[in-house]
Design an enzyme around this catalytic site. Structure first.
Site, PDB file in Angstrom:
ATOM      1  N   ARG A 244       0.848  -1.192   0.000  1.00  0.00           N
ATOM      2  CA  ARG A 244       0.000   0.000   0.000  1.00  0.00           C
ATOM      3  C   ARG A 244       0.880   1.236   0.000  1.00  0.00           C
ATOM      4  O   ARG A 244       1.978   1.225   0.582  1.00  0.00           O
ATOM      5  CB  ARG A 244      -0.933  -0.005   1.213  1.00  0.00           C
ATOM      6  CG  ARG A 244      -1.925  -1.165   1.198  1.00  0.00           C
ATOM      7  CD  ARG A 244      -2.804  -1.176   2.440  1.00  0.00           C
ATOM      8  NE  ARG A 244      -3.737  -2.295   2.386  1.00  0.00           N
ATOM      9  CZ  ARG A 244      -3.478  -3.511   2.854  1.00  0.00           C
ATOM     10  NH1 ARG A 244      -2.298  -3.766   3.408  1.00  0.00           N
ATOM     11  NH2 ARG A 244      -4.371  -4.475   2.758  1.00  0.00           N
ATOM     12  N   LYS A 271      -2.615  -2.361   7.510  1.00  0.00           N
ATOM     13  CA  LYS A 271      -4.061  -2.166   7.594  1.00  0.00           C
ATOM     14  C   LYS A 271      -4.713  -3.212   8.482  1.00  0.00           C
ATOM     15  O   LYS A 271      -5.632  -2.904   9.255  1.00  0.00           O
ATOM     16  CB  LYS A 271      -4.668  -2.215   6.188  1.00  0.00           C
ATOM     17  CG  LYS A 271      -6.170  -1.998   6.149  1.00  0.00           C
ATOM     18  CD  LYS A 271      -6.677  -1.997   4.713  1.00  0.00           C
ATOM     19  CE  LYS A 271      -8.179  -1.777   4.654  1.00  0.00           C
ATOM     20  NZ  LYS A 271      -8.688  -1.752   3.261  1.00  0.00           N
ATOM     21  N   HIS A 334      -1.905   3.410  -5.607  1.00  0.00           N
ATOM     22  CA  HIS A 334      -2.518   2.183  -5.088  1.00  0.00           C
ATOM     23  C   HIS A 334      -2.765   1.172  -6.208  1.00  0.00           C
ATOM     24  O   HIS A 334      -2.898  -0.031  -5.959  1.00  0.00           O
ATOM     25  CB  HIS A 334      -3.846   2.532  -4.409  1.00  0.00           C
ATOM     26  CG  HIS A 334      -4.244   1.577  -3.322  1.00  0.00           C
ATOM     27  ND1 HIS A 334      -4.765   0.337  -3.586  1.00  0.00           N
ATOM     28  CD2 HIS A 334      -4.198   1.678  -1.976  1.00  0.00           C
ATOM     29  CE1 HIS A 334      -5.029  -0.279  -2.444  1.00  0.00           C
ATOM     30  NE2 HIS A 334      -4.696   0.510  -1.448  1.00  0.00           N
ATOM     31  N   ARG A 337      -0.997  -2.359  -6.898  1.00  0.00           N
ATOM     32  CA  ARG A 337      -1.458  -3.595  -6.269  1.00  0.00           C
ATOM     33  C   ARG A 337      -2.410  -4.355  -7.200  1.00  0.00           C
ATOM     34  O   ARG A 337      -2.283  -5.570  -7.382  1.00  0.00           O
ATOM     35  CB  ARG A 337      -2.151  -3.266  -4.937  1.00  0.00           C
ATOM     36  CG  ARG A 337      -1.176  -2.781  -3.877  1.00  0.00           C
ATOM     37  CD  ARG A 337      -1.877  -2.215  -2.658  1.00  0.00           C
ATOM     38  NE  ARG A 337      -2.748  -3.154  -1.985  1.00  0.00           N
ATOM     39  CZ  ARG A 337      -2.356  -4.118  -1.156  1.00  0.00           C
ATOM     40  NH1 ARG A 337      -1.052  -4.291  -0.925  1.00  0.00           N
ATOM     41  NH2 ARG A 337      -3.222  -4.912  -0.552  1.00  0.00           N
ATOM     42  N   HIS A 361      -3.441  -9.658   2.287  1.00  0.00           N
ATOM     43  CA  HIS A 361      -4.852  -9.933   2.519  1.00  0.00           C
ATOM     44  C   HIS A 361      -4.965 -11.145   3.439  1.00  0.00           C
ATOM     45  O   HIS A 361      -4.051 -11.961   3.525  1.00  0.00           O
ATOM     46  CB  HIS A 361      -5.572 -10.216   1.198  1.00  0.00           C
ATOM     47  CG  HIS A 361      -5.717  -9.004   0.333  1.00  0.00           C
ATOM     48  ND1 HIS A 361      -6.009  -9.065  -1.014  1.00  0.00           N
ATOM     49  CD2 HIS A 361      -5.612  -7.680   0.627  1.00  0.00           C
ATOM     50  CE1 HIS A 361      -6.084  -7.845  -1.513  1.00  0.00           C
ATOM     51  NE2 HIS A 361      -5.835  -6.991  -0.544  1.00  0.00           N
ATOM     52  N   TYR A 371      -3.442 -18.015   7.826  1.00  0.00           N
ATOM     53  CA  TYR A 371      -2.022 -18.347   7.733  1.00  0.00           C
ATOM     54  C   TYR A 371      -1.196 -17.290   8.461  1.00  0.00           C
ATOM     55  O   TYR A 371      -1.570 -16.117   8.507  1.00  0.00           O
ATOM     56  CB  TYR A 371      -1.572 -18.376   6.270  1.00  0.00           C
ATOM     57  CG  TYR A 371      -1.999 -19.621   5.508  1.00  0.00           C
ATOM     58  CD1 TYR A 371      -1.436 -20.858   5.797  1.00  0.00           C
ATOM     59  CD2 TYR A 371      -2.929 -19.539   4.478  1.00  0.00           C
ATOM     60  CE1 TYR A 371      -1.800 -21.999   5.083  1.00  0.00           C
ATOM     61  CE2 TYR A 371      -3.306 -20.673   3.755  1.00  0.00           C
ATOM     62  CZ  TYR A 371      -2.735 -21.889   4.063  1.00  0.00           C
ATOM     63  OH  TYR A 371      -3.109 -23.002   3.368  1.00  0.00           O
TER      64      TYR A 371
END
Length: 407
Positions: A244, A271, A334, A337, A361, A371
């Site tokens: 980001r 985030k 951005h 990404r 994510h 994970y």
């Protein structure tokens, strides 16, 4: 006899040290001294003689003094000492004056800072200081109503065309009010009453180039960029790491191990609040080594041009893209990404779960468990190197073969 306005206005101090006393009835009287005229009320509570101050003339008129006397007598009739009630009201007013929206919001920011990334903390602080505090910051938060926020804050922002930010400001104000509720300063979050009052905003994705040929042209434009070297380095690194924008611009040298080719971003900056590992390709390490020669003595990899004490501005990369001729509807900081997510999946055929991991994510295993940050790290490292090599081919202009289509 009851007092009259003319007498109260004209009566003078006659020299008595304690002043002259003029009764009005119900225990109320006017005490006239050299320093001024004072409304008082004598009463008895639990057998003790007491005196209640009702105000000073002319700030408190005869009629207002009588209203205060009548209120005190009603309180007394219920077996409550009006002097105690007055003291409690005075304390409540003092607390309300001290608990302004600004005071509560800064207390909230301080006590919840560990729950958000540093860049988010700075952004929220800036929003409050620019769009909220100048208009309602000095108001006691307990006196603020939904209409005050709408008229003084939101409508001003909507008039400037920043509707999405207006919605975000309401969310921030709501968090401040909820904090005030939790600390006992107010009874409820008044921003709940703003539902449906704001201009609706359609949710849009960040603009991104996802076509390989257009990506190659963008990469060539980046390498030809003639701006500041810090900005050039940030532009070159952006597609290689696709973090980001806030994570890129606040990168610190303490987080990066060039020898191990890893960038470990602490959860406080992320985030999702979880530590993140970015394997660095050979190309990414080369860019960072060149940058280290310029900024390695300081804290930030990409410091502000004006001062090394702060990171690069959040608008720097986007401004550079605009200067290169890429409109905000075409490509954004951005957007790197989305570029990686789309091409790596649809063209290179990389595993989607690996890509999602690298985008930071939330990815779950077959049992529904998230994970950890090191999951599939060797495979992700290989994927990041393949991605950098592919971008080099696009930039140079080599033939691009859609691997999935070929298969």
């Amino acid at each position: 006899m009851a007092l009259v306005d003319t007498f109260v206005r004209q009566v003078k101090h006659k020299g008595a040290e304690i002043g002259e006393r003029y009764a009005d009835g119900g225990g109320m009287y006017l005490r006239v001294k050299a320093a001024g005229k004072y409304w008082r009320m004598d009463y008895r509570f639990e057998g003790k003689a007491k005196t209640l101050a009702l105000g000073v003339y002319p700030e408190v008129t005869l009629a207002e003094a009588r209203q205060r006397r009548d209120k005190a007598r009603k309180i007394l009739a219920h077996g409550i000492d009006p002097s105690v009630v007055k003291r409690e009201e005075k304390t409540a007013k003092a607390e309300a004056a001290a608990n302004t929206f600004e005071a509560i919001s800064r207390d909230w920011l301080k006590n919840t800072a560990n729950k958000r990334a540093e860049v988010t903390q700075a952004k929220i602080t800036n929003w409050l200081e620019k769009d909220v505090l100048p208009y309602i910051g000095k108001w006691p938060i307990a006196t603020i109503k939904a209409k005050d926020i709408l008229d003084k804050v939101i409508r001003r922002m909507e008039a400037r065309g920043i509707h999405e930010s207006a919605h975000r400001i309401v969310q921030i104000c709501s968090q401040v009010f909820r904090y005030a509720v939790a600390t006992g300063v107010v009874e409820r979050d008044v921003t709940a009453d703003l539902r449906g009052a704001l201009v609706a905003v359609e949710k849009t994705n960040y603009a991104a180039i996802t076509d390989p040929l257009q990506t190659g042209a963008l990469l060539r434009a980046i390498h030809a960029y003639g701006g500041h070297r810090y900005t050039l380095a940030a532009l070159k690194l952006s597609p290689l790491v696709f973090v980001r924008p806030g994570e890129l611009r606040t990168a610190e040298w303490s987080e990066i191990d060039l020898d191990s080719a890893e960038w470990r971003i602490p959860g406080a900056k992320m985030k999702m609040g979880v530590d993140h590992i970015v394997p660095l390709s050979v190309q990414a390490v080369s860019i960072l080594r060149d940058q280290h020669a310029a900024t390695g003595h300081g804290r930030y990899v990409f410091p502000s041009i004006r001062t090394g004490e702060r990171p690069m501005s959040e608008n720097t990369v986007n401004a550079a893209l605009r200067g290169m001729g890429y409109a905000k509807e075409v490509m954004t900081a951005h957007g790197f990404r989305a570029m990686a997510r789309t091409i790596m999946d649809e063209v290179l055929g990389e595993r989607v779960d690996f890509i999602e991991h690298q985008l930071a994510h939330m990815v779950k295993d077959p049992n529904g468990r998230a994970y950890n940050r090191t999951a599939h790290l060797p495979a992700r490292r290989e994927m990041m190197q393949r991605w950098s090599d592919y971008l080099d081919k696009l930039r140079i202009g080599a033939d691009v073969i859609p691997l999935r289509a070929a298969a």
